[in-house]
Write an enzyme that holds these catalytic residues in place. Structure first.
Site, PDB file in Angstrom:
ATOM      1  N   HIS A  61       0.857  -1.189   0.000  1.00 40.98           N
ATOM      2  CA  HIS A  61       0.000   0.000   0.000  1.00 40.98           C
ATOM      3  C   HIS A  61       0.890   1.235   0.000  1.00 40.98           C
ATOM      4  O   HIS A  61       2.121   1.121   0.018  1.00 40.98           O
ATOM      5  CB  HIS A  61      -0.973  -0.007   1.183  1.00 40.98           C
ATOM      6  CG  HIS A  61      -0.341   0.103   2.534  1.00 40.98           C
ATOM      7  ND1 HIS A  61       0.484  -0.877   3.063  1.00 40.98           N
ATOM      8  CD2 HIS A  61      -0.410   1.076   3.488  1.00 40.98           C
ATOM      9  CE1 HIS A  61       0.878  -0.514   4.267  1.00 40.98           C
ATOM     10  NE2 HIS A  61       0.359   0.668   4.547  1.00 40.98           N
ATOM     11  N   HIS A  63       1.021   4.003   2.117  1.00 32.30           N
ATOM     12  CA  HIS A  63       1.329   4.770   3.317  1.00 32.30           C
ATOM     13  C   HIS A  63       2.808   5.143   3.309  1.00 32.30           C
ATOM     14  O   HIS A  63       3.661   4.356   2.890  1.00 32.30           O
ATOM     15  CB  HIS A  63       1.021   3.944   4.570  1.00 32.30           C
ATOM     16  CG  HIS A  63      -0.182   4.409   5.316  1.00 32.30           C
ATOM     17  ND1 HIS A  63      -0.938   3.556   6.106  1.00 32.30           N
ATOM     18  CD2 HIS A  63      -0.779   5.632   5.426  1.00 32.30           C
ATOM     19  CE1 HIS A  63      -1.931   4.232   6.654  1.00 32.30           C
ATOM     20  NE2 HIS A  63      -1.852   5.483   6.258  1.00 32.30           N
ATOM     21  N   ASP A  65       5.222   5.283   5.465  1.00 27.89           N
ATOM     22  CA  ASP A  65       6.256   4.464   6.099  1.00 27.89           C
ATOM     23  C   ASP A  65       6.635   3.251   5.259  1.00 27.89           C
ATOM     24  O   ASP A  65       7.724   2.698   5.417  1.00 27.89           O
ATOM     25  CB  ASP A  65       5.846   4.033   7.509  1.00 27.89           C
ATOM     26  CG  ASP A  65       4.524   3.296   7.569  1.00 27.89           C
ATOM     27  OD1 ASP A  65       3.584   3.713   6.859  1.00 27.89           O
ATOM     28  OD2 ASP A  65       4.409   2.315   8.335  1.00 27.89           O
ATOM     29  N   HIS A  66       5.774   2.849   4.339  1.00 24.85           N
ATOM     30  CA  HIS A  66       6.048   1.680   3.499  1.00 24.85           C
ATOM     31  C   HIS A  66       6.709   2.036   2.169  1.00 24.85           C
ATOM     32  O   HIS A  66       7.155   1.146   1.446  1.00 24.85           O
ATOM     33  CB  HIS A  66       4.757   0.900   3.251  1.00 24.85           C
ATOM     34  CG  HIS A  66       4.248   0.205   4.468  1.00 24.85           C
ATOM     35  ND1 HIS A  66       4.337  -1.160   4.646  1.00 24.85           N
ATOM     36  CD2 HIS A  66       3.655   0.692   5.592  1.00 24.85           C
ATOM     37  CE1 HIS A  66       3.821  -1.486   5.821  1.00 24.85           C
ATOM     38  NE2 HIS A  66       3.395  -0.381   6.407  1.00 24.85           N
ATOM     39  N   HIS A 153      -7.319  -2.308   4.945  1.00 24.26           N
ATOM     40  CA  HIS A 153      -6.602  -1.298   5.738  1.00 24.26           C
ATOM     41  C   HIS A 153      -7.349   0.032   5.648  1.00 24.26           C
ATOM     42  O   HIS A 153      -6.764   1.105   5.702  1.00 24.26           O
ATOM     43  CB  HIS A 153      -5.170  -1.165   5.201  1.00 24.26           C
ATOM     44  CG  HIS A 153      -4.225  -0.397   6.058  1.00 24.26           C
ATOM     45  ND1 HIS A 153      -4.182  -0.505   7.434  1.00 24.26           N
ATOM     46  CD2 HIS A 153      -3.248   0.502   5.733  1.00 24.26           C
ATOM     47  CE1 HIS A 153      -3.223   0.283   7.910  1.00 24.26           C
ATOM     48  NE2 HIS A 153      -2.654   0.915   6.904  1.00 24.26           N
ATOM     49  N   ASP A 176      -0.212  -4.093   6.006  1.00 30.59           N
ATOM     50  CA  ASP A 176      -1.078  -3.592   7.081  1.00 30.59           C
ATOM     51  C   ASP A 176      -2.521  -3.960   6.759  1.00 30.59           C
ATOM     52  O   ASP A 176      -3.034  -3.630   5.679  1.00 30.59           O
ATOM     53  CB  ASP A 176      -0.966  -2.073   7.206  1.00 30.59           C
ATOM     54  CG  ASP A 176       0.388  -1.615   7.710  1.00 30.59           C
ATOM     55  OD1 ASP A 176       1.198  -2.482   8.092  1.00 30.59           O
ATOM     56  OD2 ASP A 176       0.630  -0.395   7.723  1.00 30.59           O
ATOM     57  N   HIS A 240       6.833  -5.076  11.981  1.00 29.96           N
ATOM     58  CA  HIS A 240       6.181  -3.756  12.030  1.00 29.96           C
ATOM     59  C   HIS A 240       5.569  -3.551  13.414  1.00 29.96           C
ATOM     60  O   HIS A 240       4.373  -3.334  13.561  1.00 29.96           O
ATOM     61  CB  HIS A 240       5.105  -3.711  10.932  1.00 29.96           C
ATOM     62  CG  HIS A 240       4.474  -2.369  10.695  1.00 29.96           C
ATOM     63  ND1 HIS A 240       3.635  -1.775  11.600  1.00 29.96           N
ATOM     64  CD2 HIS A 240       4.495  -1.535   9.632  1.00 29.96           C
ATOM     65  CE1 HIS A 240       3.181  -0.627  11.104  1.00 29.96           C
ATOM     66  NE2 HIS A 240       3.699  -0.465   9.911  1.00 29.96           N
TER      67      HIS A 240
END
Length: 286
Positions: A61, A63, A65-66, A153, A176, A240
């Protein structure tokens, strides 16, 4: 055999001991990078993998942080590969991935221009080949196959997980998600499930609502373990960690998972490796 390396086990909150979310999967002579959180290439270098050795980048995905080090992966692969005709990097992710990649390359357009002007053997920008998917088979090369399935998510949507198979061994990378039918189906009978987790009991005790909101769209340790049990997987690999897993807490997290999953549980720091062999899963899903 498939080898899983937890390159980054951290979260959006910077941690001196943990890189951002990222997992390396090696199967059949191919190397797959699943998500690319902060510090991913330094961690990959620690296990002898350079950006120019990545067979494909798989994004669960979008986001931050990814995908924090997406630009670093694209540029470093480009400048560290000296082949005359660098093939495009396959990037497989949910809808929106192509726009993110395009904008990332735009953000580095000055750098790209400087390098093309300076080096005679760099004549074009970093080559990429983006495939946006939500379900189905996305890879089939040299006896390695990859299938995608939807996860949940929300409000982040769509999000996906990946199932990588090679010679009877299989690994599912959930990204996530909260428990959902799509992940149950994707993980059914897999040798291993790599699942991001939170400690709901610790987060709900915090005073900041924005932090407590994390519980809305992540699986707790217990929920991830329940998913693994329903799917009948052989190994549950946790990553994570939110809040961050402190030294000496591993047994506490493992014990929570063990209340819902009675098979092999893996938890550890960055660079933790797990080998997944054919036939490791002996339990049917259900």
């Amino acid at each position: 055999m498939i080898e899983v390396t937890l390159l980054g086990t951290g979260s959006p909150i910077p941690d001196a001991r943990r890189a951002g979310p990222s997992t390396l999967v090696r199967a059949g002579g191919q190397t797959f990078l699943v998500d690319c959180g902060r510090g991913v290439l330094q961690r990959a270098a620690a296990v002898g993998v350079g950006a120019n050795q990545i067979s494909a980048l798989l994004l669960t995905h979008l986001h931050s942080d990814h995908i924090a080090d997406l630009g670093d992966v694209l540029i470093t692969r480009w400048v560290s590969n000296f082949a005359p005709d660098l093939p495009p990097l396959p990037i497989i992710g949910p809808p929106g991935t192509a726009e993110v990649v395009e904008n990332m390359l735009k953000a580095f357009s000055f750098d790209i221009g400087y390098r093309i002007a300076h080096h005679d053997d760099l004549t074009t920008p970093p080559p990429v080949e983006v495939e946006e998917v939500t379900d189905g088979v996305v890879w089939g090369r040299d006896e390695v196959s990859i299938r995608v399935g939807p996860t949940d998510h929300r409000p982040v949507t769509p999000t996906i997980g990946f199932r990588i198979e090679h010679h009877g061994a299989s690994v599912v990378l959930a990204g996530d998600t909260v428990p959902c039918r799509g992940l149950d189906k994707l993980a059914a009978g897999a040798g291993a499930l790599v699942h991001t987790v939170i400690r709901r009991d610790l987060i709900e005790a915090l005073p900041m609502q924005r932090i407590r909101d994390i519980c809305d769209y992540h699986s707790s340790v217990e929920q991830a373990a329940e998913t693994a049990t329903r799917a009948g997987v052989g190994i549950l690999i946790l990553t994570h960690y939110v809040p961050t897993l402190q030294p000496g807490q591993e047994d506490d997290w493992r014990a929570l998972a063990a209340t819902r999953f009675d098979r092999q549980i893996e938890i550890g720091d960055d660079l933790h490796r797990v080998q997944v062999h054919p036939g490791v899963c002996a339990k049917p899903a259900g």
